[in-house]
Write an enzyme that holds these catalytic residues in place. Sequence first.
Site, PDB file in Angstrom:
ATOM      1  N   GLU A 135      -4.549  -9.221   3.503  1.00 60.37           N
ATOM      2  CA  GLU A 135      -5.376  -8.892   4.680  1.00 60.37           C
ATOM      3  C   GLU A 135      -6.595  -9.798   4.822  1.00 60.37           C
ATOM      4  OE1 GLU A 135      -3.913  -6.822   2.664  1.00 60.37           O
ATOM      5  OE2 GLU A 135      -2.863  -5.323   3.866  1.00 60.37           O
ATOM      6  N   GLU A 150       0.837  -1.209   0.000  1.00 56.95           N
ATOM      7  CA  GLU A 150       0.000   0.000   0.000  1.00 56.95           C
ATOM      8  C   GLU A 150       0.870   1.257   0.000  1.00 56.95           C
ATOM      9  OE1 GLU A 150      -2.632  -1.336   3.334  1.00 56.95           O
ATOM     10  OE2 GLU A 150      -4.195  -0.695   1.946  1.00 56.95           O
TER      11      GLU A 150
END
Length: 697
Positions: free
Chosen positions: A126, A106
């Site tokens: 995730e 990210e």
Amino acid sequence: MSGVAISLLGDIAVLTLDNPPVNGFGSRQRRLLVEAIDAAVADPGVRAIVVTGAGEIFSGGADIREFGKPEAAASPNLRDVIGVAESCVKPVVAAINGTCMGGGLEFALGCHGRAALASALVALPEVKLGLLPGAGGTQRLPRAVGLEHAMNMIVSGEPVVARLLESTALFDAVVEQDVIAAATVVARKLADSGQPTPRLCDRVVEHDNAEAFIQFTRGVVHGQFPREPARLQCVEAVAGSLKPFTEGLSLERGLFVMLMASPESQALRHAFFAERAASKIPGVSADTPTRTISKVGVVGAGTMGGGISMNFLSAGIPVTLLDSTREALDRGVANIRRNYETSVKKGKLKPERLEQCMQMLRTSLDFGDLADCDLLIEAVFETMQVKREVFERMDAVAKPGAILASNTSTLNLDQIAGFTRRPQDVVGMHFFSPANVMKLLEVVRGKASAADVLATVMKLAKTIRKTAVLSLVCDGFIGNRMLEHYVRMANFLVEEGASPQQVDRALEAWGMAMGPYRVGDLAGNDIGWAIRKRRYVEKPTVRYSALGDRLCEQGRFGQKTGAGWYRYEPGKRDPLPDPQVDELIREHRKAIGVTPREFADAEIVERCIYALVNEGARLLAEGIAQRASDIDLVYLSGYGFPRWRGGPMKYADSVGLAMVARRMQQFASQPRGDAAFWQPAPLLAELAAQGKTFNDA
Ligand code: NAD
């Protein structure tokens, strides 16, 4: 101590993330990175910034040591850091030198350019913790690799090698070596361009038929993962990338916060930490030395010995397999080869690997051939007399310092250790069938087992890709001791009116990989029968249902005899309901004077799962299991317990122990309720009274 090293390559500042073991974005690390970027911006000699990772990892994302602590969200948070990079007045380029996962990716997505080593793995995993990427990953990744690639990566959580994404806007350069040099070239080009720095958030996601694709994906994901809300929320978050960036970002945030509080995510995170906690053992530390295991001897070439051998062969450790007859050895070797051939047929193993593994396998009828083994594992018949004979012979030939392990399921390891002159070198290695497939390994600590023996076996478990959980000595260890009560309860339910099919269906719908009756037919109902016969003598006051005995008296041992609780067509494994079993159950109920009643699926699940929980509480109080999460791990890795429910103890914690104890009391007061069975274990009762959880214990 974590840090960000700053160096200069001409007019480029190179910032190196250094926070072993995975360069995680801990709170200190985030603060230092912002300070380093600000310093580079303030330095008039610097025209652009390259960020890379120390060692062979770019960044593994969030620092798991801060999970659940205030530091995890401390300012600056990861979204702030990404914002600092993305809005930086000088170009910021990520030099992805190796694994780049979660928050690491990210962050890279927030940079103005990215260069990667072709072999680097990138992922947003995730979802495996029941979450979604919450720092813009669901919005920026589709803008970089396209809607479909991003959807696959985010919903599966699986890593992709950078080479495969070379043609996408994720990377400006993919190189075989010297990724910093490549990133420097990208950074200089951006600095020279005179244009505003490119940002992924300014791009739009293009797709010919986005709405139809998303609708289709929703259907597939809902069908495949009906009980895992995070998968579906990942789809919704990625779908949000079709909206303006800030709108998509706030959608992502809302979904992330919701998932963070979901029971599924709490259970998955519990499972993740359970795996890490299990390797910590009292008296064994990181400094405890380990013994070298470069050659293994396996005694007994039967069902277990063959599978156990495969674990070592597959890990490149030579094995000498010993049995008392040539026929048993030949059969064992043929089974090993056949198992590897099945993997080759499924495309999971290269044919040349099969031959390499087989070449590392030696067979022997002579214990003297085990003299050079570092570890000897016994997997012979389950009687103390045979174990005695084998351990005495292993003790006589094994070199000093060799570890002697037993795969016994029920026998007393301390007694077995007593057959040798080296009880400190004896340990239990309880594999599960099929031993080459099942992840769980119960490591059984005898009274005398030495710390370095335990440390060695725990480390070796990692090498052979097993999930090791420590158990002290008791009948059945952690997993099977609890299972006995679960199966006892299932049989009471059938006695009282449920059918084996209903019990299996109810527990499978709840999430168990397989119901107890399908498991019984697969493993062999004769195993439980033999244990019950022993129990009738050892524990005459404990109530067992004799229904399983009636079944076995008819030779219905399960798949291996073509019939058990179900019937099987020749050569097939599909369990089919059998009117003969229905009749047998009816007769049994009549014989014991039971009028059958209807059961709701929910009661079946509660009674079976709470039976596990109550025995788990006793194991915990006795210290057989070190911690509640170890018990959970045993059930997650060895008994098909749904990971998203976290394991039996975590599940009980999530229901609330006061409510679990209350339900047990209700079960005890039912017409055929067994007060002794449902007596809450003292630890459970105590925690319930204090409003605490097993996790607190
Ligand atoms: P098995 O009957 O398939 O194999 C046992 C093998 O040991 C046979 O090949 C036999 O010839 C050999 N053997 C017997 N005595 C011997 C001796 N004195 N010297 C050398 N070889 C000898 O049994 P299994 O199912 O593989 O079980 C082996 C052990 O593993 C038992 O202790 C059992 O409790 C344990 N275990 C079994 C399972 C399972 O599901 N089968 C699971 C976990 C643990």
